[in-house]
Design an enzyme around this catalytic site. Structure first.
Site, PDB file in Angstrom:
ATOM      1  N   GLY A  45       0.818  -1.218   0.000  1.00 15.77           N
ATOM      2  CA  GLY A  45       0.000   0.000   0.000  1.00 15.77           C
ATOM      3  C   GLY A  45       0.846   1.261   0.000  1.00 15.77           C
ATOM      4  O   GLY A  45       0.560   2.220  -0.725  1.00 15.77           O
ATOM      5  N   CYS A  46       1.885   1.256   0.789  1.00 17.76           N
ATOM      6  CA  CYS A  46       2.747   2.443   0.886  1.00 17.76           C
ATOM      7  C   CYS A  46       3.516   2.660  -0.415  1.00 17.76           C
ATOM      8  O   CYS A  46       3.724   3.801  -0.840  1.00 17.76           O
ATOM      9  CB  CYS A  46       3.690   2.320   2.074  1.00 17.76           C
ATOM     10  SG  CYS A  46       2.790   2.262   3.650  1.00 17.76           S
TER      11      CYS A  46
END
Length: 155
Positions: A45-46
């Site tokens: 996600g990051c």
């Protein structure tokens, strides 16, 4: 937990970037900036969020807006993340999460159905005087940068 509101002064800070150089919020005065807090470099996600900002950095820069990412990762991990993903903006290290806390980007959250303390994915748009223009808490990694661009009239 403190939540920052539009119009309030952004908490000042000095953190080191991926190369160990100090970066202060006060050094950004005179131009707008986007400060995004993310849980951990090199996680799916990051990475998606960081790459979305990378892909929008030219449009943001053309509008006079500087991008900075903030996480608890150490400088070496941030340097590796920046190199592997060709990120073109500073990544700041906040290992004791003091700046996260000052911005309300640290606190209780749900993770796989369990309450834990940790990073609350958040993004702040700061005006040229260092005041909060937009404070976005609990954002999703995917599609978030498009939302920021819309808020800034850059879509």
């Amino acid at each position: 937990m403190t939540r920052l509101e539009p119009g309030s002064p952004a908490p000042d800070f000095t953190l080191t970037d991926q190369d160990g150089s100090p970066v202060s919020l006060s050094s950004l005065r005179g131009r707008r900036s986007v400060l995004f807090f993310y849980p951990a470099a090199m996680t799916p996600g990051c990475t998606r969020e960081a790459c979305d900002f990378r892909d929008s950095v030219e449009a943001l820069a053309a509008a006079g807006i500087e991008v900075l990412g903030v996480s608890r990762d150490d400088e070496a991990k941030l340097r590796r993340f920046r190199e592997e993903e060709s990120l073109t903006y500073p990544l700041l290290s906040d290992p004791d999460h003091a700046v996260h806390e000052a911005y309300g980007a640290w606190g209780e959250k749900m993770n796989y159905g369990k309450k834990i303390e940790g990073v609350i994915r958040s993004t702040f748009v700061l005006d040229a005087d260092g005041r909060i223009e937009h404070a976005l808490y609990n954002v999703k990694a995917t599609g978030h940068v498009a939302r920021v661009r819309n808020l800034l009239g850059l879509s």
